[in-house]
Design a protein around this motif. Structure first.
Motif, PDB file in Angstrom:
ATOM      1  N   PRO A  14      -2.451  25.854  18.128  1.00 30.25           N
ATOM      2  CA  PRO A  14      -3.716  26.597  18.048  1.00 30.25           C
ATOM      3  C   PRO A  14      -3.896  27.295  16.707  1.00 30.25           C
ATOM      4  O   PRO A  14      -2.932  27.664  16.041  1.00 30.25           O
ATOM      5  CB  PRO A  14      -3.581  27.631  19.169  1.00 30.25           C
ATOM      6  CG  PRO A  14      -2.109  27.903  19.218  1.00 30.25           C
ATOM      7  CD  PRO A  14      -1.442  26.594  18.865  1.00 30.25           C
ATOM      8  N   LEU A  15      -5.130  27.464  16.320  1.00 32.84           N
ATOM      9  CA  LEU A  15      -5.495  28.255  15.142  1.00 32.84           C
ATOM     10  C   LEU A  15      -6.721  29.070  15.522  1.00 32.84           C
ATOM     11  O   LEU A  15      -7.715  28.521  15.986  1.00 32.84           O
ATOM     12  CB  LEU A  15      -5.831  27.364  13.946  1.00 32.84           C
ATOM     13  CG  LEU A  15      -6.381  28.101  12.714  1.00 32.84           C
ATOM     14  CD1 LEU A  15      -5.282  28.915  12.039  1.00 32.84           C
ATOM     15  CD2 LEU A  15      -7.024  27.155  11.747  1.00 32.84           C
ATOM     16  N   THR A  57     -11.141  29.440  18.411  1.00 34.70           N
ATOM     17  CA  THR A  57      -9.770  28.952  18.497  1.00 34.70           C
ATOM     18  C   THR A  57      -9.852  27.449  18.649  1.00 34.70           C
ATOM     19  O   THR A  57     -10.508  26.937  19.563  1.00 34.70           O
ATOM     20  CB  THR A  57      -9.017  29.574  19.689  1.00 34.70           C
ATOM     21  OG1 THR A  57      -8.976  30.988  19.511  1.00 34.70           O
ATOM     22  CG2 THR A  57      -7.588  29.036  19.771  1.00 34.70           C
ATOM     23  N   ILE A  58      -9.218  26.763  17.715  1.00 30.48           N
ATOM     24  CA  ILE A  58      -9.193  25.307  17.740  1.00 30.48           C
ATOM     25  C   ILE A  58      -7.745  24.890  17.962  1.00 30.48           C
ATOM     26  O   ILE A  58      -6.828  25.487  17.409  1.00 30.48           O
ATOM     27  CB  ILE A  58      -9.781  24.703  16.439  1.00 30.48           C
ATOM     28  CG1 ILE A  58      -9.956  23.203  16.580  1.00 30.48           C
ATOM     29  CG2 ILE A  58      -8.963  25.075  15.217  1.00 30.48           C
ATOM     30  CD1 ILE A  58     -10.875  22.597  15.547  1.00 30.48           C
ATOM     31  N   VAL A  59      -7.542  23.906  18.823  1.00 28.96           N
ATOM     32  CA  VAL A  59      -6.201  23.426  19.145  1.00 28.96           C
ATOM     33  C   VAL A  59      -6.131  21.962  18.722  1.00 28.96           C
ATOM     34  O   VAL A  59      -6.932  21.137  19.182  1.00 28.96           O
ATOM     35  CB  VAL A  59      -5.889  23.569  20.649  1.00 28.96           C
ATOM     36  CG1 VAL A  59      -4.451  23.142  20.939  1.00 28.96           C
ATOM     37  CG2 VAL A  59      -6.135  24.996  21.121  1.00 28.96           C
ATOM     38  N   CYS A  60      -5.201  21.683  17.820  1.00 33.08           N
ATOM     39  CA  CYS A  60      -5.057  20.325  17.274  1.00 33.08           C
ATOM     40  C   CYS A  60      -3.627  19.848  17.460  1.00 33.08           C
ATOM     41  O   CYS A  60      -2.712  20.643  17.697  1.00 33.08           O
ATOM     42  CB  CYS A  60      -5.396  20.312  15.787  1.00 33.08           C
ATOM     43  SG  CYS A  60      -7.051  20.893  15.405  1.00 33.08           S
ATOM     44  N   ASN A  61      -3.418  18.546  17.312  1.00 28.73           N
ATOM     45  CA  ASN A  61      -2.054  18.030  17.302  1.00 28.73           C
ATOM     46  C   ASN A  61      -1.834  17.213  16.032  1.00 28.73           C
ATOM     47  O   ASN A  61      -2.779  16.916  15.305  1.00 28.73           O
ATOM     48  CB  ASN A  61      -1.750  17.214  18.570  1.00 28.73           C
ATOM     49  CG  ASN A  61      -2.557  15.944  18.688  1.00 28.73           C
ATOM     50  OD1 ASN A  61      -2.953  15.337  17.706  1.00 28.73           O
ATOM     51  ND2 ASN A  61      -2.809  15.533  19.917  1.00 28.73           N
ATOM     52  N   SER A  62      -0.576  16.903  15.774  1.00 31.80           N
ATOM     53  CA  SER A  62      -0.238  16.203  14.536  1.00 31.80           C
ATOM     54  C   SER A  62      -0.744  14.771  14.526  1.00 31.80           C
ATOM     55  O   SER A  62      -0.735  14.113  13.492  1.00 31.80           O
ATOM     56  CB  SER A  62       1.271  16.218  14.307  1.00 31.80           C
ATOM     57  OG  SER A  62       1.926  15.567  15.378  1.00 31.80           O
ATOM     58  N   VAL A  80     -22.075  29.736  12.982  1.00 30.65           N
ATOM     59  CA  VAL A  80     -21.189  29.006  12.086  1.00 30.65           C
ATOM     60  C   VAL A  80     -21.876  27.683  11.767  1.00 30.65           C
ATOM     61  O   VAL A  80     -22.310  26.970  12.669  1.00 30.65           O
ATOM     62  CB  VAL A  80     -19.820  28.766  12.748  1.00 30.65           C
ATOM     63  CG1 VAL A  80     -18.913  27.961  11.845  1.00 30.65           C
ATOM     64  CG2 VAL A  80     -19.162  30.082  13.112  1.00 30.65           C
ATOM     65  N   SER A  81     -21.963  27.367  10.474  1.00 25.56           N
ATOM     66  CA  SER A  81     -22.612  26.124  10.060  1.00 25.56           C
ATOM     67  C   SER A  81     -21.712  24.921  10.345  1.00 25.56           C
ATOM     68  O   SER A  81     -20.520  25.058  10.606  1.00 25.56           O
ATOM     69  CB  SER A  81     -22.941  26.173   8.567  1.00 25.56           C
ATOM     70  OG  SER A  81     -21.747  26.096   7.809  1.00 25.56           O
ATOM     71  N   THR A  82     -22.306  23.749  10.275  1.00 19.35           N
ATOM     72  CA  THR A  82     -21.547  22.522  10.462  1.00 19.35           C
ATOM     73  C   THR A  82     -20.452  22.410   9.407  1.00 19.35           C
ATOM     74  O   THR A  82     -19.324  22.012   9.709  1.00 19.35           O
ATOM     75  CB  THR A  82     -22.488  21.295  10.384  1.00 19.35           C
ATOM     76  OG1 THR A  82     -23.508  21.452  11.372  1.00 19.35           O
ATOM     77  CG2 THR A  82     -21.741  20.004  10.609  1.00 19.35           C
ATOM     78  N   ARG A  83     -20.778  22.785   8.167  1.00 18.53           N
ATOM     79  CA  ARG A  83     -19.785  22.732   7.096  1.00 18.53           C
ATOM     80  C   ARG A  83     -18.625  23.689   7.365  1.00 18.53           C
ATOM     81  O   ARG A  83     -17.457  23.344   7.163  1.00 18.53           O
ATOM     82  CB  ARG A  83     -20.436  23.054   5.757  1.00 18.53           C
ATOM     83  CG  ARG A  83     -19.466  22.894   4.598  1.00 18.53           C
ATOM     84  CD  ARG A  83     -20.120  22.952   3.272  1.00 18.53           C
ATOM     85  NE  ARG A  83     -21.083  24.046   3.174  1.00 18.53           N
ATOM     86  CZ  ARG A  83     -21.782  24.316   2.119  1.00 18.53           C
ATOM     87  NH1 ARG A  83     -21.673  23.558   1.051  1.00 18.53           N
ATOM     88  NH2 ARG A  83     -22.617  25.320   2.075  1.00 18.53           N
ATOM     89  N   GLN A  84     -18.931  24.886   7.872  1.00 19.10           N
ATOM     90  CA  GLN A  84     -17.873  25.850   8.189  1.00 19.10           C
ATOM     91  C   GLN A  84     -17.034  25.365   9.367  1.00 19.10           C
ATOM     92  O   GLN A  84     -15.813  25.519   9.375  1.00 19.10           O
ATOM     93  CB  GLN A  84     -18.474  27.218   8.482  1.00 19.10           C
ATOM     94  CG  GLN A  84     -19.051  27.882   7.250  1.00 19.10           C
ATOM     95  CD  GLN A  84     -19.932  29.062   7.580  1.00 19.10           C
ATOM     96  OE1 GLN A  84     -20.645  29.061   8.576  1.00 19.10           O
ATOM     97  NE2 GLN A  84     -19.878  30.080   6.737  1.00 19.10           N
ATOM     98  N   MET A  85     -17.669  24.770  10.373  1.00 17.37           N
ATOM     99  CA  MET A  85     -16.922  24.245  11.516  1.00 17.37           C
ATOM    100  C   MET A  85     -16.020  23.095  11.087  1.00 17.37           C
ATOM    101  O   MET A  85     -14.890  22.971  11.565  1.00 17.37           O
ATOM    102  CB  MET A  85     -17.901  23.797  12.600  1.00 17.37           C
ATOM    103  CG  MET A  85     -17.259  23.537  13.940  1.00 17.37           C
ATOM    104  SD  MET A  85     -16.453  24.997  14.583  1.00 17.37           S
ATOM    105  CE  MET A  85     -14.971  24.264  15.219  1.00 17.37           C
ATOM    106  N   ALA A  89     -11.960  22.948  11.483  1.00 16.05           N
ATOM    107  CA  ALA A  89     -11.256  21.793  12.051  1.00 16.05           C
ATOM    108  C   ALA A  89     -10.202  21.271  11.077  1.00 16.05           C
ATOM    109  O   ALA A  89      -9.082  20.952  11.475  1.00 16.05           O
ATOM    110  CB  ALA A  89     -12.248  20.690  12.409  1.00 16.05           C
ATOM    111  N   SER A  90     -10.537  21.222   9.793  1.00 14.38           N
ATOM    112  CA  SER A  90      -9.570  20.758   8.779  1.00 14.38           C
ATOM    113  C   SER A  90      -8.372  21.691   8.698  1.00 14.38           C
ATOM    114  O   SER A  90      -7.233  21.233   8.558  1.00 14.38           O
ATOM    115  CB  SER A  90     -10.242  20.659   7.411  1.00 14.38           C
ATOM    116  OG  SER A  90     -11.200  19.645   7.408  1.00 14.38           O
ATOM    117  N   MET A  91      -8.624  22.998   8.782  1.00 16.25           N
ATOM    118  CA  MET A  91      -7.512  23.963   8.764  1.00 16.25           C
ATOM    119  C   MET A  91      -6.612  23.762   9.980  1.00 16.25           C
ATOM    120  O   MET A  91      -5.385  23.787   9.868  1.00 16.25           O
ATOM    121  CB  MET A  91      -8.030  25.398   8.741  1.00 16.25           C
ATOM    122  CG  MET A  91      -8.607  25.819   7.414  1.00 16.25           C
ATOM    123  SD  MET A  91      -8.974  27.590   7.341  1.00 16.25           S
ATOM    124  CE  MET A  91     -10.291  27.771   8.530  1.00 16.25           C
ATOM    125  N   GLY A  92      -7.222  23.559  11.155  1.00 17.39           N
ATOM    126  CA  GLY A  92      -6.443  23.358  12.373  1.00 17.39           C
ATOM    127  C   GLY A  92      -5.608  22.092  12.321  1.00 17.39           C
ATOM    128  O   GLY A  92      -4.431  22.089  12.681  1.00 17.39           O
TER     129      GLY A  92
END
Length: 108
Positions: A14-15, A57-62, A80-85, A89-92
């Motif tokens: 999670p992030l 909170t975004i939850v990602c896997n490797s 939150v804009s599409t670019r910010q979202m 997602a990239s950070m997560g």
């Protein structure tokens, strides 16, 4: 009755990103003011409180998958804009890849 083994996939990571409204200083804009809210990754309790509960909170896997997403909001609305979202997602996804292969049991 024989048991079966359970194979687990990549660990979900999670992030949390707090969404703070951008403060305007007397109506002046400078070249760094791109508008929209300020996004803070892994906020402290004080930063979360200042966000008024507005957080994602975004939850990602490797494996490059987003496996969960939650957007909480307090009384104030923060969009939150599409670019910010996409950046969130990239950070997560980056965080999940960064932790790939790390034995999380040792870090706790």
């Amino acid at each position: 009755m024989g048991g079966r083994s359970l194979t687990l996939g990549p660990v979900p990571v999670p992030l949390t990103v707090a969404i703070l409204p951008r403060r305007r200083s007397g109506g002046k804009r400078d070249e760094n003011d791109v508008g929209g809210p300020v996004l803070l990754a892994d906020p402290t309790a004080l930063e979360e409180d200042a966000s008024g509960g507005n957080a994602i909170t975004i939850v990602c896997n490797s494996g490059g998958m987003i496996v969960g997403l939650h957007k909480g909001g307090g009384g104030r609305r923060c969009h939150v804009s599409t670019r910010q979202m996409t950046a969130i997602a990239s950070m997560g996804l980056g965080r999940a890849r960064e932790l790939e292969g790390v034995d999380l049991g040792e870090r706790i």
